[in-house]
Write a protein that holds these residues in place. Structure first.
Motif, PDB file in Angstrom:
ATOM      1  N   MET A 162       0.837  -1.198   0.000  1.00 48.40           N
ATOM      2  CA  MET A 162       0.000   0.000   0.000  1.00 48.40           C
ATOM      3  C   MET A 162       0.868   1.243   0.000  1.00 48.40           C
ATOM      4  O   MET A 162       1.749   1.385   0.838  1.00 48.40           O
ATOM      5  CB  MET A 162      -0.907   0.012   1.229  1.00 48.40           C
ATOM      6  CG  MET A 162      -1.650   1.320   1.429  1.00 48.40           C
ATOM      7  SD  MET A 162      -2.543   1.377   2.989  1.00 48.40           S
ATOM      8  CE  MET A 162      -2.941   3.122   3.049  1.00 48.40           C
ATOM      9  N   LEU A 163       0.648   2.126  -0.943  1.00 46.62           N
ATOM     10  CA  LEU A 163       1.354   3.400  -0.979  1.00 46.62           C
ATOM     11  C   LEU A 163       0.524   4.403  -1.769  1.00 46.62           C
ATOM     12  O   LEU A 163       0.012   4.073  -2.848  1.00 46.62           O
ATOM     13  CB  LEU A 163       2.735   3.247  -1.610  1.00 46.62           C
ATOM     14  CG  LEU A 163       3.622   4.502  -1.707  1.00 46.62           C
ATOM     15  CD1 LEU A 163       5.097   4.123  -1.622  1.00 46.62           C
ATOM     16  CD2 LEU A 163       3.377   5.286  -3.000  1.00 46.62           C
ATOM     17  N   GLN A 164       0.411   5.588  -1.210  1.00 49.39           N
ATOM     18  CA  GLN A 164      -0.232   6.695  -1.915  1.00 49.39           C
ATOM     19  C   GLN A 164       0.631   7.930  -1.738  1.00 49.39           C
ATOM     20  O   GLN A 164       1.062   8.247  -0.623  1.00 49.39           O
ATOM     21  CB  GLN A 164      -1.640   6.958  -1.354  1.00 49.39           C
ATOM     22  CG  GLN A 164      -2.370   8.107  -2.044  1.00 49.39           C
ATOM     23  CD  GLN A 164      -3.733   8.376  -1.425  1.00 49.39           C
ATOM     24  OE1 GLN A 164      -4.164   7.659  -0.523  1.00 49.39           O
ATOM     25  NE2 GLN A 164      -4.395   9.415  -1.893  1.00 49.39           N
ATOM     26  N   PHE A 165       0.931   8.621  -2.834  1.00 47.67           N
ATOM     27  CA  PHE A 165       1.758   9.811  -2.772  1.00 47.67           C
ATOM     28  C   PHE A 165       1.011  10.988  -3.382  1.00 47.67           C
ATOM     29  O   PHE A 165       0.475  10.896  -4.484  1.00 47.67           O
ATOM     30  CB  PHE A 165       3.076   9.604  -3.514  1.00 47.67           C
ATOM     31  CG  PHE A 165       3.977  10.804  -3.486  1.00 47.67           C
ATOM     32  CD1 PHE A 165       4.567  11.215  -2.304  1.00 47.67           C
ATOM     33  CD2 PHE A 165       4.240  11.529  -4.640  1.00 47.67           C
ATOM     34  CE1 PHE A 165       5.396  12.333  -2.271  1.00 47.67           C
ATOM     35  CE2 PHE A 165       5.065  12.640  -4.617  1.00 47.67           C
ATOM     36  CZ  PHE A 165       5.639  13.043  -3.430  1.00 47.67           C
ATOM     37  N   GLU A 166       0.965  12.097  -2.621  1.00 48.63           N
ATOM     38  CA  GLU A 166       0.290  13.312  -3.086  1.00 48.63           C
ATOM     39  C   GLU A 166       1.283  14.463  -3.103  1.00 48.63           C
ATOM     40  O   GLU A 166       2.017  14.677  -2.138  1.00 48.63           O
ATOM     41  CB  GLU A 166      -0.871  13.673  -2.146  1.00 48.63           C
ATOM     42  CG  GLU A 166      -1.868  12.562  -1.914  1.00 48.63           C
ATOM     43  CD  GLU A 166      -2.713  12.818  -0.676  1.00 48.63           C
ATOM     44  OE1 GLU A 166      -3.687  13.600  -0.782  1.00 48.63           O
ATOM     45  OE2 GLU A 166      -2.385  12.250   0.384  1.00 48.63           O
ATOM     46  N   ARG A 167       1.303  15.214  -4.186  1.00 47.23           N
ATOM     47  CA  ARG A 167       2.102  16.438  -4.245  1.00 47.23           C
ATOM     48  C   ARG A 167       1.239  17.609  -3.773  1.00 47.23           C
ATOM     49  O   ARG A 167       0.167  17.858  -4.317  1.00 47.23           O
ATOM     50  CB  ARG A 167       2.602  16.687  -5.663  1.00 47.23           C
ATOM     51  CG  ARG A 167       3.729  15.758  -6.087  1.00 47.23           C
ATOM     52  CD  ARG A 167       4.108  15.988  -7.533  1.00 47.23           C
ATOM     53  NE  ARG A 167       3.031  15.587  -8.438  1.00 47.23           N
ATOM     54  CZ  ARG A 167       2.927  15.976  -9.699  1.00 47.23           C
ATOM     55  NH1 ARG A 167       3.820  16.804 -10.207  1.00 47.23           N
ATOM     56  NH2 ARG A 167       1.934  15.552 -10.460  1.00 47.23           N
ATOM     57  N   LEU A 168       1.721  18.320  -2.766  1.00 50.51           N
ATOM     58  CA  LEU A 168       0.940  19.384  -2.146  1.00 50.51           C
ATOM     59  C   LEU A 168       1.406  20.778  -2.550  1.00 50.51           C
ATOM     60  O   LEU A 168       0.622  21.725  -2.503  1.00 50.51           O
ATOM     61  CB  LEU A 168       0.986  19.253  -0.617  1.00 50.51           C
ATOM     62  CG  LEU A 168       0.557  17.894  -0.055  1.00 50.51           C
ATOM     63  CD1 LEU A 168       0.699  17.884   1.462  1.00 50.51           C
ATOM     64  CD2 LEU A 168      -0.885  17.585  -0.454  1.00 50.51           C
ATOM     65  N   ALA A 169       2.669  20.911  -2.909  1.00 52.48           N
ATOM     66  CA  ALA A 169       3.202  22.222  -3.321  1.00 52.48           C
ATOM     67  C   ALA A 169       4.487  21.996  -4.101  1.00 52.48           C
ATOM     68  O   ALA A 169       5.174  20.990  -3.912  1.00 52.48           O
ATOM     69  CB  ALA A 169       3.470  23.114  -2.105  1.00 52.48           C
ATOM     70  N   THR A 170       4.810  22.937  -4.995  1.00 53.35           N
ATOM     71  CA  THR A 170       6.059  22.882  -5.752  1.00 53.35           C
ATOM     72  C   THR A 170       6.722  24.256  -5.722  1.00 53.35           C
ATOM     73  O   THR A 170       6.065  25.280  -5.479  1.00 53.35           O
ATOM     74  CB  THR A 170       5.817  22.463  -7.213  1.00 53.35           C
ATOM     75  OG1 THR A 170       4.882  23.375  -7.817  1.00 53.35           O
ATOM     76  CG2 THR A 170       5.267  21.052  -7.294  1.00 53.35           C
ATOM     77  N   ASP A 171       8.018  24.259  -5.965  1.00 57.13           N
ATOM     78  CA  ASP A 171       8.783  25.496  -6.011  1.00 57.13           C
ATOM     79  C   ASP A 171       9.062  25.853  -7.471  1.00 57.13           C
ATOM     80  O   ASP A 171       9.692  25.065  -8.185  1.00 57.13           O
ATOM     81  CB  ASP A 171      10.103  25.326  -5.248  1.00 57.13           C
ATOM     82  CG  ASP A 171      10.992  26.544  -5.374  1.00 57.13           C
ATOM     83  OD1 ASP A 171      10.488  27.664  -5.177  1.00 57.13           O
ATOM     84  OD2 ASP A 171      12.190  26.367  -5.689  1.00 57.13           O
ATOM     85  N   PRO A 172       8.621  27.018  -7.943  1.00 61.28           N
ATOM     86  CA  PRO A 172       8.786  27.356  -9.357  1.00 61.28           C
ATOM     87  C   PRO A 172      10.234  27.567  -9.781  1.00 61.28           C
ATOM     88  O   PRO A 172      10.556  27.470 -10.966  1.00 61.28           O
ATOM     89  CB  PRO A 172       7.979  28.649  -9.508  1.00 61.28           C
ATOM     90  CG  PRO A 172       7.918  29.241  -8.133  1.00 61.28           C
ATOM     91  CD  PRO A 172       7.887  28.076  -7.198  1.00 61.28           C
TER      92      PRO A 172
END
Length: 398
Positions: free
Chosen positions: A1-11
């Motif tokens: 089981m694995l779930q990965f979410e991207r919440l913010a990025t640096d431009p």
């Protein structure tokens, strides 16, 4: 089981803020993972790790296989209950430890034959055996069995010995073997119906085109996550940074990226900018046992005589239990708890075990807090400014 979410990025870089959900809990990324080789982070209680904000720790497949042995861990239903750590655990595959055995091991297509460093028994480790061990350990993240490509080949495998820098042909052969082992690792992992996640490991030595070949072939396997291996193995720092800059952001954006065995605080911050989500390194605890302490304002050698009368804590800005005491207030926040540099200097000179224990708590807290600051900077959209301030603070000196 694995779930990965991207919440913010640096431009302005490849840095990203994420959230990783595993069977035994949620991990906020970027994250530093303390290393627990034998089922323990040396000198640090699990409760202390929780208090300082550790969300995932490492276990060592190779060493736990040898001691205490799988039959013992199996009695407890896995590593979590055995070591009383109920948050996520990542286990390495044993590949790095096999590489470090040097002349004691013989590598073939099937796997690695070697003599146990514990009692000399003849043992065999393969992709299938590694997956079987990690399934018994029940780690949330298992790593494929790979061959760690060294920077130096030959006797001693270090610059100044009788070896040589790994050639492109040698790196290619090693990388190709790791890819074949990756396919076998995945097949055995699925045959065992392991409910956890398996990560692939990008190899290729210091050759960018080989790294790209390895990466592309691993991505075709569609694994839950990917790591960059074979760095910090004796190569010059500029070559390590070159591979760090080349590889992570080319991995799938929707999956977690792990840089294995790196490194200094500056390496971690640079790694985040290069797109890495997960880090581990023995440096915080190993340096602690050798009297070197990481602080916001540079590294401190606590054994130096100049600390004999120093009333300050290790780091006036730190809120760990070694620096701030039970109230959690750093000296910069007006607190006056914790232990002085003079006291830790005294413990070191006397060889008291409390010295490396307190130093380990502080160093791990520093690394974990560094990642908290990175996450906050990414969330606030100020990562570039934070990096400049971090570099200025670290170069100020203690």
């Amino acid at each position: 089981m694995l779930q990965f979410e991207r919440l913010a990025t640096d431009p302005a870089s490849h840095a990203r803020r994420g959230r990783l959900t595993l069977r035994h809990g949620v991990v906020q990324t970027p994250i530093f993972m303390p290393v627990g080789t034998y089922g323990t982070v040396k000198g640090v209680l699990p409760q202390s790790l929780q208090q300082m904000g550790a969300e995932i720790i490492l276990g060592n497949t190779f060493h736990l296989w040898l001691r205490p042995g799988l039959e013992v861990v199996q009695t407890f239903g896995g590593l979590h209950r055995f070591e009383n750590w109920h948050a996520p655990i990542l286990t390495d595959s044993g590949g790095f430890q096999v590489w470090s055995l040097g002349a004691m091991r013989k590598i073939s297509e099937q796997g690695v034959q070697f003599a146990s460093p514990v009692n000399g028994d003849k043992l065999f480790l393969s992709p299938e055996v590694s997956m079987q061990i990690q399934t018994v350990l029940d780690s949330d993240i298992a790593m494929q069995f790979d061959e760690c490509t060294p920077y130096w080949q030959g006797e001693g495998a270090t610059q100044g010995g009788s070896g040589h820098v790994t050639s492109e042909a040698e790196a290619r052969a090693s990388m190709a073997l790791s890819l074949r082992w990756a396919r076998r690792s995945k097949a055995e992992f699925e045959r065992l119906q392991n409910p956890n996640a398996l990560f692939g490991i990008v190899q290729g030595g210091m050759f960018e085109h080989l790294r790209l070949e390895s990466l592309q072939a691993l991505v075709e396997l569609d694994l839950p996550g990917y790591a960059i291996g074979g760095v910090s193995v004796g190569e010059p720092k500029e070559l390590m940074r070159q591979i760090m800059a080349h590889t992570p952001h080319r991995l799938p954006a929707h999956k977690p990226r792990y840089l294995m065995g790196v490194g200094t605080p500056e390496d971690l911050v640079q790694g985040v900018a290069d797109g890495v989500d997960m880090f581990d390194c023995v440096m915080p605890t190993r340096n602690a046992r050798n009297g070197t302490l990481f602080t916001r304002y540079g590294d401190l050698k606590i054994r130096n005589a100049r600390h004999r009368h120093d009333p300050q804590p290790i780091d006036p800005s730190c809120s760990c239990s070694a620096c701030a005491g039970p109230d959690g207030l750093s000296w910069e926040q007006g607190g006056r708890g914790g232990f002085s540099r003079a006291y830790l200097h005294h413990l070191e000179r006397c060889g008291e075990m409390l010295a490396p224990m307190l130093a380990s708590i502080h160093n791990l807290h520093y690394y974990l807090n560094l990642m908290r600051e990175v996450r906050a900077a990414l969330e606030g959209g100020v990562f570039a400014a934070w990096r400049l301030r971090f570099a200025a603070d670290r170069s100020r000196g203690v």
